[in-house]
Design an enzyme around this catalytic site. Structure first.
Site, PDB file in Angstrom:
ATOM      1  CG  ASP A   1      -0.907  -4.896 -16.081  1.00  0.00           C
ATOM      2  OD1 ASP A   1      -1.516  -4.339 -15.149  1.00  0.00           O
ATOM      3  OD2 ASP A   1      -0.160  -5.861 -15.910  1.00  0.00           O
TER       4      ASP A   1
ATOM      5  CB  ALA B   1       9.170   7.129 -11.028  1.00  0.00           C
TER       6      ALA B   1
ATOM      7  CG  HIS C   1       1.865  -2.185 -15.167  1.00  0.00           C
ATOM      8  ND1 HIS C   1       1.650  -3.402 -14.541  1.00  0.00           N
ATOM      9  CD2 HIS C   1       2.814  -2.400 -16.112  1.00  0.00           C
ATOM     10  CE1 HIS C   1       2.449  -4.310 -15.092  1.00  0.00           C
ATOM     11  NE2 HIS C   1       3.154  -3.733 -16.044  1.00  0.00           N
TER      12      HIS C   1
ATOM     13  N   GLY D   1       0.779  -1.239   0.000  1.00  0.00           N
ATOM     14  CA  GLY D   1       0.000   0.000   0.000  1.00  0.00           C
ATOM     15  C   GLY D   1       0.808   1.286   0.000  1.00  0.00           C
ATOM     16  CB  SER D   2       4.304   2.236  -0.781  1.00  0.00           C
ATOM     17  OG  SER D   2       4.505   1.856  -2.119  1.00  0.00           O
TER      18      SER D   2
HETATM   19  C1  GRF Z   1       3.507  -1.121  -7.408  1.00  0.00           C
HETATM   20  O1  GRF Z   1       4.770  -1.304  -8.011  1.00  0.00           O
HETATM   21  C2  GRF Z   1       2.427  -0.995  -8.446  1.00  0.00           C
HETATM   22  O2  GRF Z   1       2.840  -0.341  -9.600  1.00  0.00           O
HETATM   23  C3  GRF Z   1       2.122  -2.436  -8.771  1.00  0.00           C
HETATM   24  O3  GRF Z   1       2.205  -3.092  -7.531  1.00  0.00           O
HETATM   25  C4  GRF Z   1       3.086  -2.377  -6.661  1.00  0.00           C
HETATM   26  C5  GRF Z   1       2.298  -2.057  -5.445  1.00  0.00           C
HETATM   27  O4  GRF Z   1       3.079  -1.456  -4.469  1.00  0.00           O
HETATM   28  N1  GRF Z   1       0.866  -2.549  -9.453  1.00  0.00           N
HETATM   29  P1  GRF Z   1       2.397  -0.746  -3.231  1.00  0.00           P
HETATM   30  O5  GRF Z   1       1.427  -1.769  -2.626  1.00  0.00           O
HETATM   31  O6  GRF Z   1       1.672   0.464  -3.716  1.00  0.00           O
HETATM   32  O7  GRF Z   1       3.506  -0.421  -2.295  1.00  0.00           O
END
Ligand code: GRF
Length: 236
Positions: free
Chosen positions: A150, A178, A114, A17-18
Site C-alpha cells: 500500500d 467512491a 486501497h 471483484g466489484s
Molecule cells: C476494495 O475495498 C479495495 O479497495 C481493497 O479491497 C476491496 C476489494 O473489493 N483493496 P472488490 O473485490 O473490488 O469488491
C-alpha cells in the site's frame, strides 16, 4: 480517447471483484482509453471470476496453493499476462503482496486501489481504524505499485465524509461507492499517459477538464454520496 488504440489492461483480484466490474463496465464505453483483456484471481472460487465471465472477459484462477512457491506462482501470472499482451495491470482487491521482482517488471504500469487516504491506514481494516481514530474525512487512493505494501506514488484520491452516526458498514459502503467512481478515472489517467510515474512522483500532463488535478475531493461534509464525477471535471 483521441483515436489511440485502447490500452490492454488485466485486473488481478482475490474476491468479490466489484472494482474490477466497474473498470470493465467503464471500459465498455466507445470513448474508453482502455479495455479489460483478462482477469486473474489467486483464489479458485473468487466471486469476481463469475462477474468477469458474465461480462465476456477471459477469467483465470491461478490459485497460490497450486504452486510450490511464490516465484512459480508469479511466473504463471506473468506468463498469462504476456499471453494477453497486457500493457497495464490493475490490482483490485488482490490480497497478496507481490515480490519486488514481479513489481519491478511492471514499474509505472501497475496500479492498486486501497480503501483509505494513503499514507494513512495501510493494510487491513481501514474503515474500523479510521472510525477508531475519530477521522472526519476518509476515502480511497489509487497508486502506482511498489514493492512495499500500500505504498507508491499516488495517482488520485477520493475523500468522503465520516458522519457522526457512521459505523463500519456505512463507512465501507460510502468509500466503496467512491472507489467505483475513482478507479475508472484514475486508470484512464494512466492509460492515456496523463498520469505517469517519473522517479518516485506522478507527473500530470494535459489533464483537460476530465481528470481534475489527479485529486478528487468530496463536497462539504454532510452529503452521503459525493458527486465525484462532477468534481473530477472541475479544474481550478
Ligand atoms: C476494495 O475495498 C479495495 O479497495 C481493497 O479491497 C476491496 C476489494 O473489493 N483493496 P472488490 O473485490 O473490488 O469488491
Amino acid at each position: 480517447m483521441n483515436g489511440l488504440p485502447k490500452k490492454r489492461v488485466a485486473v488481478l483480484i482475490s474476491g468479490r471483484g466489484s472494482n474490477m466490474k466497474t473498470l470493465a463496465e467503464a471500459a465498455g464505453g466507445a470513448r474508453s482509453s482502455y479495455e479489460i483483456v483478462g482477469v486473474i484471481a489467486d483464489v479458485a472460487d473468487a466471486a469476481g471470476l463469475n462477474h468477469a465471465a458474465a461480462l465476456d472477459i477471459e477469467a483465470r484462477a491461478l490459485p497460490r496453493k497450486d504452486y510450490s512457491d511464490k516465484a512459480t506462482h508469479e511466473a504463471a501470472i506473468d506468463a498469462q499476462l504476456k499471453s494477453w499482451n497486457v500493457e497495464i495491470v490493475a490490482l483490485a482487491g488482490y490480497m497478496r503482496l507481490l515480490s519486488p521482482e514481479f513489481v519491478g517488471k511492471w514499474t509505472g504500469r501497475m496500479i492498486n486501489i486501497h480503501p483509505s487516504l494513503l499514507p494513512l491506514f495501510k493494510g487491513l481494516d481501514t474503515h474500523k481504524r479510521a472510525l477508531d481514530a475519530g477521522m472526519r474525512v476518509h476515502g480511497c487512493t489509487v497508486h502506482f505499485v511498489t514493492a512495499e505494501m500500500d505504498d507508491g506514488p499516488i495517482v488520485a484520491q477520493a475523500a468522503v465524509p465520516v458522519l457522526p452516526d457512521d459505523n463500519e458498514e456505512s463507512l465501507t459502503r460510502r468509500v466503496l461507492a467512491a472507489e467505483h467512481q475513482l478507479y475508472p478515472l484514475a486508470l484512464d489517467l494512466v492509460a492515456t499517459g496523463r498520469a505517469q510515474l517519473v522517479g518516485n512522483r506522478v507527473a500530470y500532463d494535459n489533464l483537460g477538464t476530465s481528470g481534475g488535478r489527479g485529486i478528487v475531493l468530496s463536497p462539504a461534509v454532510g452529503g452521503d454520496e459525493p458527486d465525484l464525477e462532477s468534481l473530477a471535471r472541475f479544474t481550478p
